[in-house]
Scaffold this active site. Structure first.
Site, PDB file in Angstrom:
ATOM      1  N   HIS A 352       0.796  -1.227   0.000  1.00 38.61           N
ATOM      2  CA  HIS A 352       0.000   0.000   0.000  1.00 38.61           C
ATOM      3  C   HIS A 352       0.823   1.269   0.000  1.00 38.61           C
ATOM      4  CE1 HIS A 352      -3.929  -1.926   0.780  1.00 38.61           C
ATOM      5  NE2 HIS A 352      -3.165  -2.843   1.346  1.00 38.61           N
ATOM      6  N   LYS A 539      -7.868  13.976   4.440  1.00 42.31           N
ATOM      7  CA  LYS A 539      -7.024  12.778   4.408  1.00 42.31           C
ATOM      8  C   LYS A 539      -6.025  12.913   5.537  1.00 42.31           C
ATOM      9  CE  LYS A 539      -6.032  14.056   0.141  1.00 42.31           C
ATOM     10  NZ  LYS A 539      -6.127  12.913  -0.726  1.00 42.31           N
ATOM     11  N   ARG A 540      -5.256  11.849   5.811  1.00 45.20           N
ATOM     12  CA  ARG A 540      -4.225  11.980   6.833  1.00 45.20           C
ATOM     13  C   ARG A 540      -3.247  13.098   6.461  1.00 45.20           C
ATOM     14  NH1 ARG A 540      -3.873   8.218  11.212  1.00 45.20           N
ATOM     15  NH2 ARG A 540      -1.881   9.234  11.588  1.00 45.20           N
ATOM     16  N   LYS A 545       1.354  14.370   0.760  1.00 46.45           N
ATOM     17  CA  LYS A 545       0.009  14.740   0.302  1.00 46.45           C
ATOM     18  C   LYS A 545      -0.107  16.249   0.057  1.00 46.45           C
ATOM     19  CE  LYS A 545      -2.032  10.858   2.867  1.00 46.45           C
ATOM     20  NZ  LYS A 545      -2.737   9.962   1.927  1.00 46.45           N
ATOM     21  N   THR A 646      -8.490   6.611  -1.689  1.00 44.64           N
ATOM     22  CA  THR A 646      -9.877   6.163  -1.881  1.00 44.64           C
ATOM     23  C   THR A 646     -10.837   7.308  -1.575  1.00 44.64           C
ATOM     24  OG1 THR A 646      -9.999   5.267   0.363  1.00 44.64           O
ATOM     25  CG2 THR A 646      -9.427   3.728  -1.388  1.00 44.64           C
ATOM     26  N   LYS A 650     -14.595   8.493  -3.173  1.00 45.13           N
ATOM     27  CA  LYS A 650     -15.805   8.879  -2.433  1.00 45.13           C
ATOM     28  C   LYS A 650     -16.273  10.261  -2.867  1.00 45.13           C
ATOM     29  CE  LYS A 650     -13.841   6.185   1.204  1.00 45.13           C
ATOM     30  NZ  LYS A 650     -12.835   6.247   2.280  1.00 45.13           N
TER      31      LYS A 650
HETATM   32  C1  26Q Z   1       3.534   0.062  10.275  1.00 45.72           C
HETATM   33  C2  26Q Z   1       4.370  -0.361  11.298  1.00 45.72           C
HETATM   34  C3  26Q Z   1       4.276   0.189  12.557  1.00 45.72           C
HETATM   35  C4  26Q Z   1       3.304   1.155  12.808  1.00 45.72           C
HETATM   36  C5  26Q Z   1       2.465   1.564  11.792  1.00 45.72           C
HETATM   37  C6  26Q Z   1       2.573   1.031  10.523  1.00 45.72           C
HETATM   38  C7  26Q Z   1       1.681   1.484   9.433  1.00 45.72           C
HETATM   39  C8  26Q Z   1       0.333   1.712   9.672  1.00 45.72           C
HETATM   40  C9  26Q Z   1      -0.520   2.147   8.668  1.00 45.72           C
HETATM   41  C10 26Q Z   1       2.141   1.679   8.145  1.00 45.72           C
HETATM   42  C11 26Q Z   1       1.281   2.115   7.140  1.00 45.72           C
HETATM   43  C12 26Q Z   1      -0.055   2.333   7.390  1.00 45.72           C
HETATM   44  C13 26Q Z   1      -1.012   2.778   6.381  1.00 45.72           C
HETATM   45  C14 26Q Z   1      -0.789   2.903   5.100  1.00 45.72           C
HETATM   46  C15 26Q Z   1      -1.837   3.374   4.193  1.00 45.72           C
HETATM   47  O1  26Q Z   1      -2.936   3.710   4.610  1.00 45.72           O
HETATM   48  N1  26Q Z   1      -1.591   3.396   2.890  1.00 45.72           N
HETATM   49  C16 26Q Z   1      -2.620   3.809   1.967  1.00 45.72           C
HETATM   50  O2  26Q Z   1      -3.306   2.654   1.526  1.00 45.72           O
HETATM   51  C17 26Q Z   1      -4.459   3.024   0.796  1.00 45.72           C
HETATM   52  C18 26Q Z   1      -5.281   1.793   0.495  1.00 45.72           C
HETATM   53  O3  26Q Z   1      -4.670   1.027  -0.475  1.00 45.72           O
HETATM   54  C19 26Q Z   1      -4.087   3.808  -0.441  1.00 45.72           C
HETATM   55  O4  26Q Z   1      -5.279   4.250  -1.053  1.00 45.72           O
HETATM   56  C20 26Q Z   1      -3.215   5.004  -0.074  1.00 45.72           C
HETATM   57  O5  26Q Z   1      -2.750   5.638  -1.245  1.00 45.72           O
HETATM   58  C21 26Q Z   1      -2.053   4.570   0.786  1.00 45.72           C
HETATM   59  O6  26Q Z   1      -1.319   5.692   1.234  1.00 45.72           O
END
Ligand code: 26Q
Length: 793
Positions: A352, A539-540, A545, A646, A650
């Site tokens: 992702h 978004k985050r 971004k 995503t 929406k």
């Molecule tokens: C990993 C290890 C330790 C702590 C946290 C994490 C961690 C947590 C969440 C690493 C990454 C995430 C989230 C990533 C994320 O949301 N990526 C997004 O995924 C979406 C769904 O496919 C995409 O639409 C986005 O573009 C992408 O940024």
């Protein structure tokens, strides 16, 4: 009993059990509890019927493992999917109560950070809708994603204590609790020709499952989400009896800590021991559960990969692979080859992110200490990968780049590519970026394993449940049954030149903007103006971004109007929603900058023309009100950084026009709607790469652009009295995400957007085309593709 009468009697009965005599006397939280309890019962029954049907046919089942499931609220959505909304609301009204206030009682199940977790939640909805047996696995965090509070524009975090209202949807299944082991030592021996593994001196934790049911549209099938909660496996009586009371209690609370809180980092891994424990806790309990279920049905694991598919949502649950290997090798006595073959066919993985720093790596020392047996198995995968690569003719340098264990670290993504049959991107563009950058080597070694499936959204939540006005419109001008047969939404297109229909769509949008404006205010508490252009970036918060580029643009408008009060600038409302990871200081500064801009606007003479609303605590629930009210969808990441997005889908579905770069799923949105219905700007990924290679200097762009220079100067001189030189320095220094390079083209497209928005008919046509072309982004299509191409079911 049917209809509203059914709901009246069920709710009355449930209230009686809670010692409330009459529904008219119940407060809203009791009504919510009673409604949730009733619905949970119905869902459990539907789940049993649907599970029995799938089992009797011996159907293959998908298990979706994810550290995050961002479910949001359930009541409204479940009623909608089951077709109960009308009757339920009638019953509630008959008690003299307002259904909206009943819905408002529910806390979000915020078991996720952002897109990745929301995607997992959408998958369960989509899989149930297309009738595929699916089970999600995750952790029952006691505290979900923090609640954001802004104090003078500074983000602070409050704990998200969601279980008091949220547990109404959970069913405890203690009989399926599992023991999870950490630490200790491994002793190997040979006995009677068999390799024996003995795990000694470990600590154990109990994983107790809580189930949540997710109905598909029309409710024939129901997915199940199994959430594991950590408990101590009992007081350590040995320690206790030796008088070591504190030590005995410490183990107890260490166990509970595993499921206590969701890590609030998005796209930024955090190599802490607790996180590693959480990940192993999830996969160990889930794999044990899958194995138990499979053995109960088939009595052998030989056919596991024929009857099940296990999906790994980003690398976070990767240890599921070595964990299953451990069972096949140590407990079933299978050979490495046979075990690895089962895993290869069984598992698939989705990536992702394209940010290299976001790829998960674990320190070998810590890993080995916490999970000695799993570590050993990973090393064996590494050894075999190296042999395979050498046979394929790769050089030592290439092999060390692709290795799983290297430089004292374990690279989870490399393990996924080697040990599973399928590695996926989340949009077409994302796959290209993967192949050219972070996965370039592995792609050359195993090209046939890579593919992409473009993300999708549970459109019923954002359209049908959250936006009844637009739903009515879509039904009227496309087809009544579009929710099930979503491609019928394309029929809307034939009204693209009908002025009356376009005007009607304009009214629907205005209505939703009025609803939003009634519930929200600008940063200083002034009213919003629904006739202004609603420009949304939600978004985050992350530098890639580029919320800061949006901020620079608003500062430029401010400069322009101050220099010339008659400047050609129409009323606009800038709406932001964004949480920053608590430890991400720059992100918090950007939030503060945006807030200060809002403050300055509201105190200036132009406060009626430009307004800024920072939507606090952006979440699934707040997004359900925001998306329907948006005119412009800001998707402005630097090309090559956003895997998909995503929110863009929406917003498109809600009739907002995308103003964006050629990044992630924007590329496919543009292809669907055509250039005339999309506001494109900025460099493409190739141009970004070329510029980096040439050596990027933001000052080259800043010196040539007076607007940008003035905006940066203003940041240095203070916005609402605060000095933002620190952020200006970042842009004038490295500007890692190249805001300066894209700024001019961003300003140009914003001016064009204003021009188009003035012509209401043209704008409404663009909105209509966006809605009409949105069906490809329904999650029903996404999961169907996964079933066909990845999971073979
Ligand atoms: C990993 C290890 C330790 C702590 C946290 C994490 C961690 C947590 C969440 C690493 C990454 C995430 C989230 C990533 C994320 O949301 N990526 C997004 O995924 C979406 C769904 O496919 C995409 O639409 C986005 O573009 C992408 O940024």
């Amino acid at each position: 009993m049917q209809g509203a009468e059914f709901w009246k009697s069920k709710i009355t009965e449930s209230l009686k059990n809670a010692y409330i005599e009459k529904p008219e006397d119940a407060d809203y939280s009791h009504l919510y509890d009673a409604a949730a309890e009733t619905l949970r019962g119905i869902l459990a029954e539907k789940y049993s019927t649907s599970a029995a049907r799938h089992s009797s046919r011996g159907e293959k089942r998908v298990y979706y493992m994810s550290m995050e499931f961002l479910m949001g609220r359930s009541l409204r959505n479940n009623l909608h999917n089951l077709g109960y909304t009308k009757d339920f609301e009638k019953a509630i009204k008959s008690f003299g109560a307002d259904p909206e206030l009943v819905y408002a009682q529910e806390p979000d199940a915020g078991l996720g950070n952002g897109d990745l977790g929301r995607l997992a939640a959408c998958f369960l909805d989509g899989l149930a809708t297309i009738g595929k047996p699916a089970m999600g696995y995750s952790i029952c965090y006691e505290y979900g994603i923090f609640r954001q509070k802004l104090t003078e524009g500074w983000q602070t975090e409050k704990p998200d204590d969601w279980l008091p209202g949220g547990k109404a949807w959970l069913a405890e299944k203690r009989e399926h609790a599992v023991e999870v082991r950490f630490g200790g030592e491994i002793e190997e021996s040979w006995y009677d020709g068999f390799h024996q593994i003995l795990h000694k001196n470990y600590d154990s934790v109990l994983a107790v499952p809580y189930d949540m049911y997710v109905p598909g549209f029309e409710g024939n099938d129901v997915s199940r989400l199994r959430l594991w909660q950590a408990e101590s496996s009992g007081i350590d009586m040995e320690l206790f009896n030796r008088g070591l009371y504190a030590e005995a209690m410490r183990k107890n609370s260490e166990a509970k800590a595993i499921s206590s809180i969701l890590y609030p980092n998005d796209n930024h891994p955090d190599g802490k021991t607790l996180r590693l424990k959480q990940q192993y806790f999830l996969v160990c309990s889930s794999i044990a559960d899958i194995v138990r279920r499979h053995l109960a049905a088939y009595g052998t694991l030989e056919n596991l990969a024929e009857k099940a598919a296990i999906h790994i949502n980003d690398t976070h649950p990767t240890m599921a692979i070595p964990e299953l290997m451990r069972i096949l090798l140590d407990e079933c006595g299978y050979s490495w080859e046979k075990s690895a073959d089962i895993c290869f066919n069984l598992f698939s993985y989705t990536n992702h992110t394209v940010l290299p720093e976001a790829l998960e790596r674990w320190d070998c020392g810590m890993f080995r200490w916490l999970l000695p047996r799993v570590y050993g198995i990973i090393c064996e995968f590494d050894r075999r990968l190296r042999i395979t690569l050498r046979e394929k003719g790769f050089s030592d340098a290439e092999i060390s780049r692709m290795a799983i264990v290297e430089n004292g670290e374990i690279r989870m993504a490399n393990l996924c590519v080697f040990a599973t049959h399928s590695t996926n991107g989340v949009s077409e563009h994302h796959l290209t970026v993967m192949e050219n950058s972070v996965f370039a080597d592995l792609y050359r070694a195993f090209p046939e394993r890579f593919s992409s499936v473009t993300n999708g959204i549970a459109a019923r939540r954002w359209l049908c449940a959250a936006n009844p006005e637009l739903t009515k419109f879509v039904k009227k001008y496309s087809a009544k049954d579009f929710e099930k047969n979503y491609e019928k939404m394309y029929l809307l297109e034939k009204h693209a030149n009908d002025s009356a229909v376009l005007e009607e769509l304009g009214k629907v949008k205005l209505k939703r903007k009025e609803i939003f404006a009634k519930a929200n205010r600008d940063v200083m508490g002034n009213k919003l103006d629904p006739s202004s252009l609603f420009d949304v970036q939600a978004k985050r918060l992350h530098e890639y971004k580029r919320q800061h580029m949006n901020a620079l643009r608003i500062i430029s408008l401010l400069n322009e109007i101050e220099a010339n009060p008659n400047a050609d600038i129409d009323p606009k409302t800038f709406i932001f929603g964004a949480k920053a990871a608590p430890g991400y200081y720059v992100a918090k500064r950007i939030i503060r900058l945006i807030w200060c801009i809002g403050k300055e606007l509201s105190e200036s003479a132009l406060k009626d023309r430009l307004k800024l609303c920072f939507l606090e605590n952006y979440s699934v629930t707040t997004s359900e009100m925001l998306m329907p009210a948006a005119d412009i969808s800001e998707q402005i990441s630097l090309a090559g950084t956003e895997a998909s997005g995503t929110g863009n889908m929406k917003l498109m579905l809600s009739g907002a026009v995308t103003l964006g770069t050629l990044d992630g799923a924007n590329v496919e949105i543009l292809r669907e709607v055509g250039e005339e219905n999309f506001l494109r700007f900025g460099m493409n990924s190739d141009e970004v790469d070329a510029l980096r290679l040439r050596g990027y200097d933001p000052m080259e762009y800043i010196e040539k652009n007076d607007e940008l220079k003035a905006a940066l100067d203003r940041m240095r001189h203070g916005i609402a009295g605060e000095d933002f030189s620190d952020l200006a320095d970042l842009i004038e220094g490295k500007d890692f995400y190249m805001a300066a390079a894209d700024f001019e083209s961003y300003m140009d497209i914003q001016r064009k957007a204003q021009e188009l928005f003035r012509d209401k008919e043209t704008w409404n046509r663009m909105a209509l085309m966006n809605i009409a072309k949105s069906p490809v982004f329904f999650v029903d299509r996404t999961v169907q593709e996964y079933c066909d191409r990845i999971w073979n079911m």
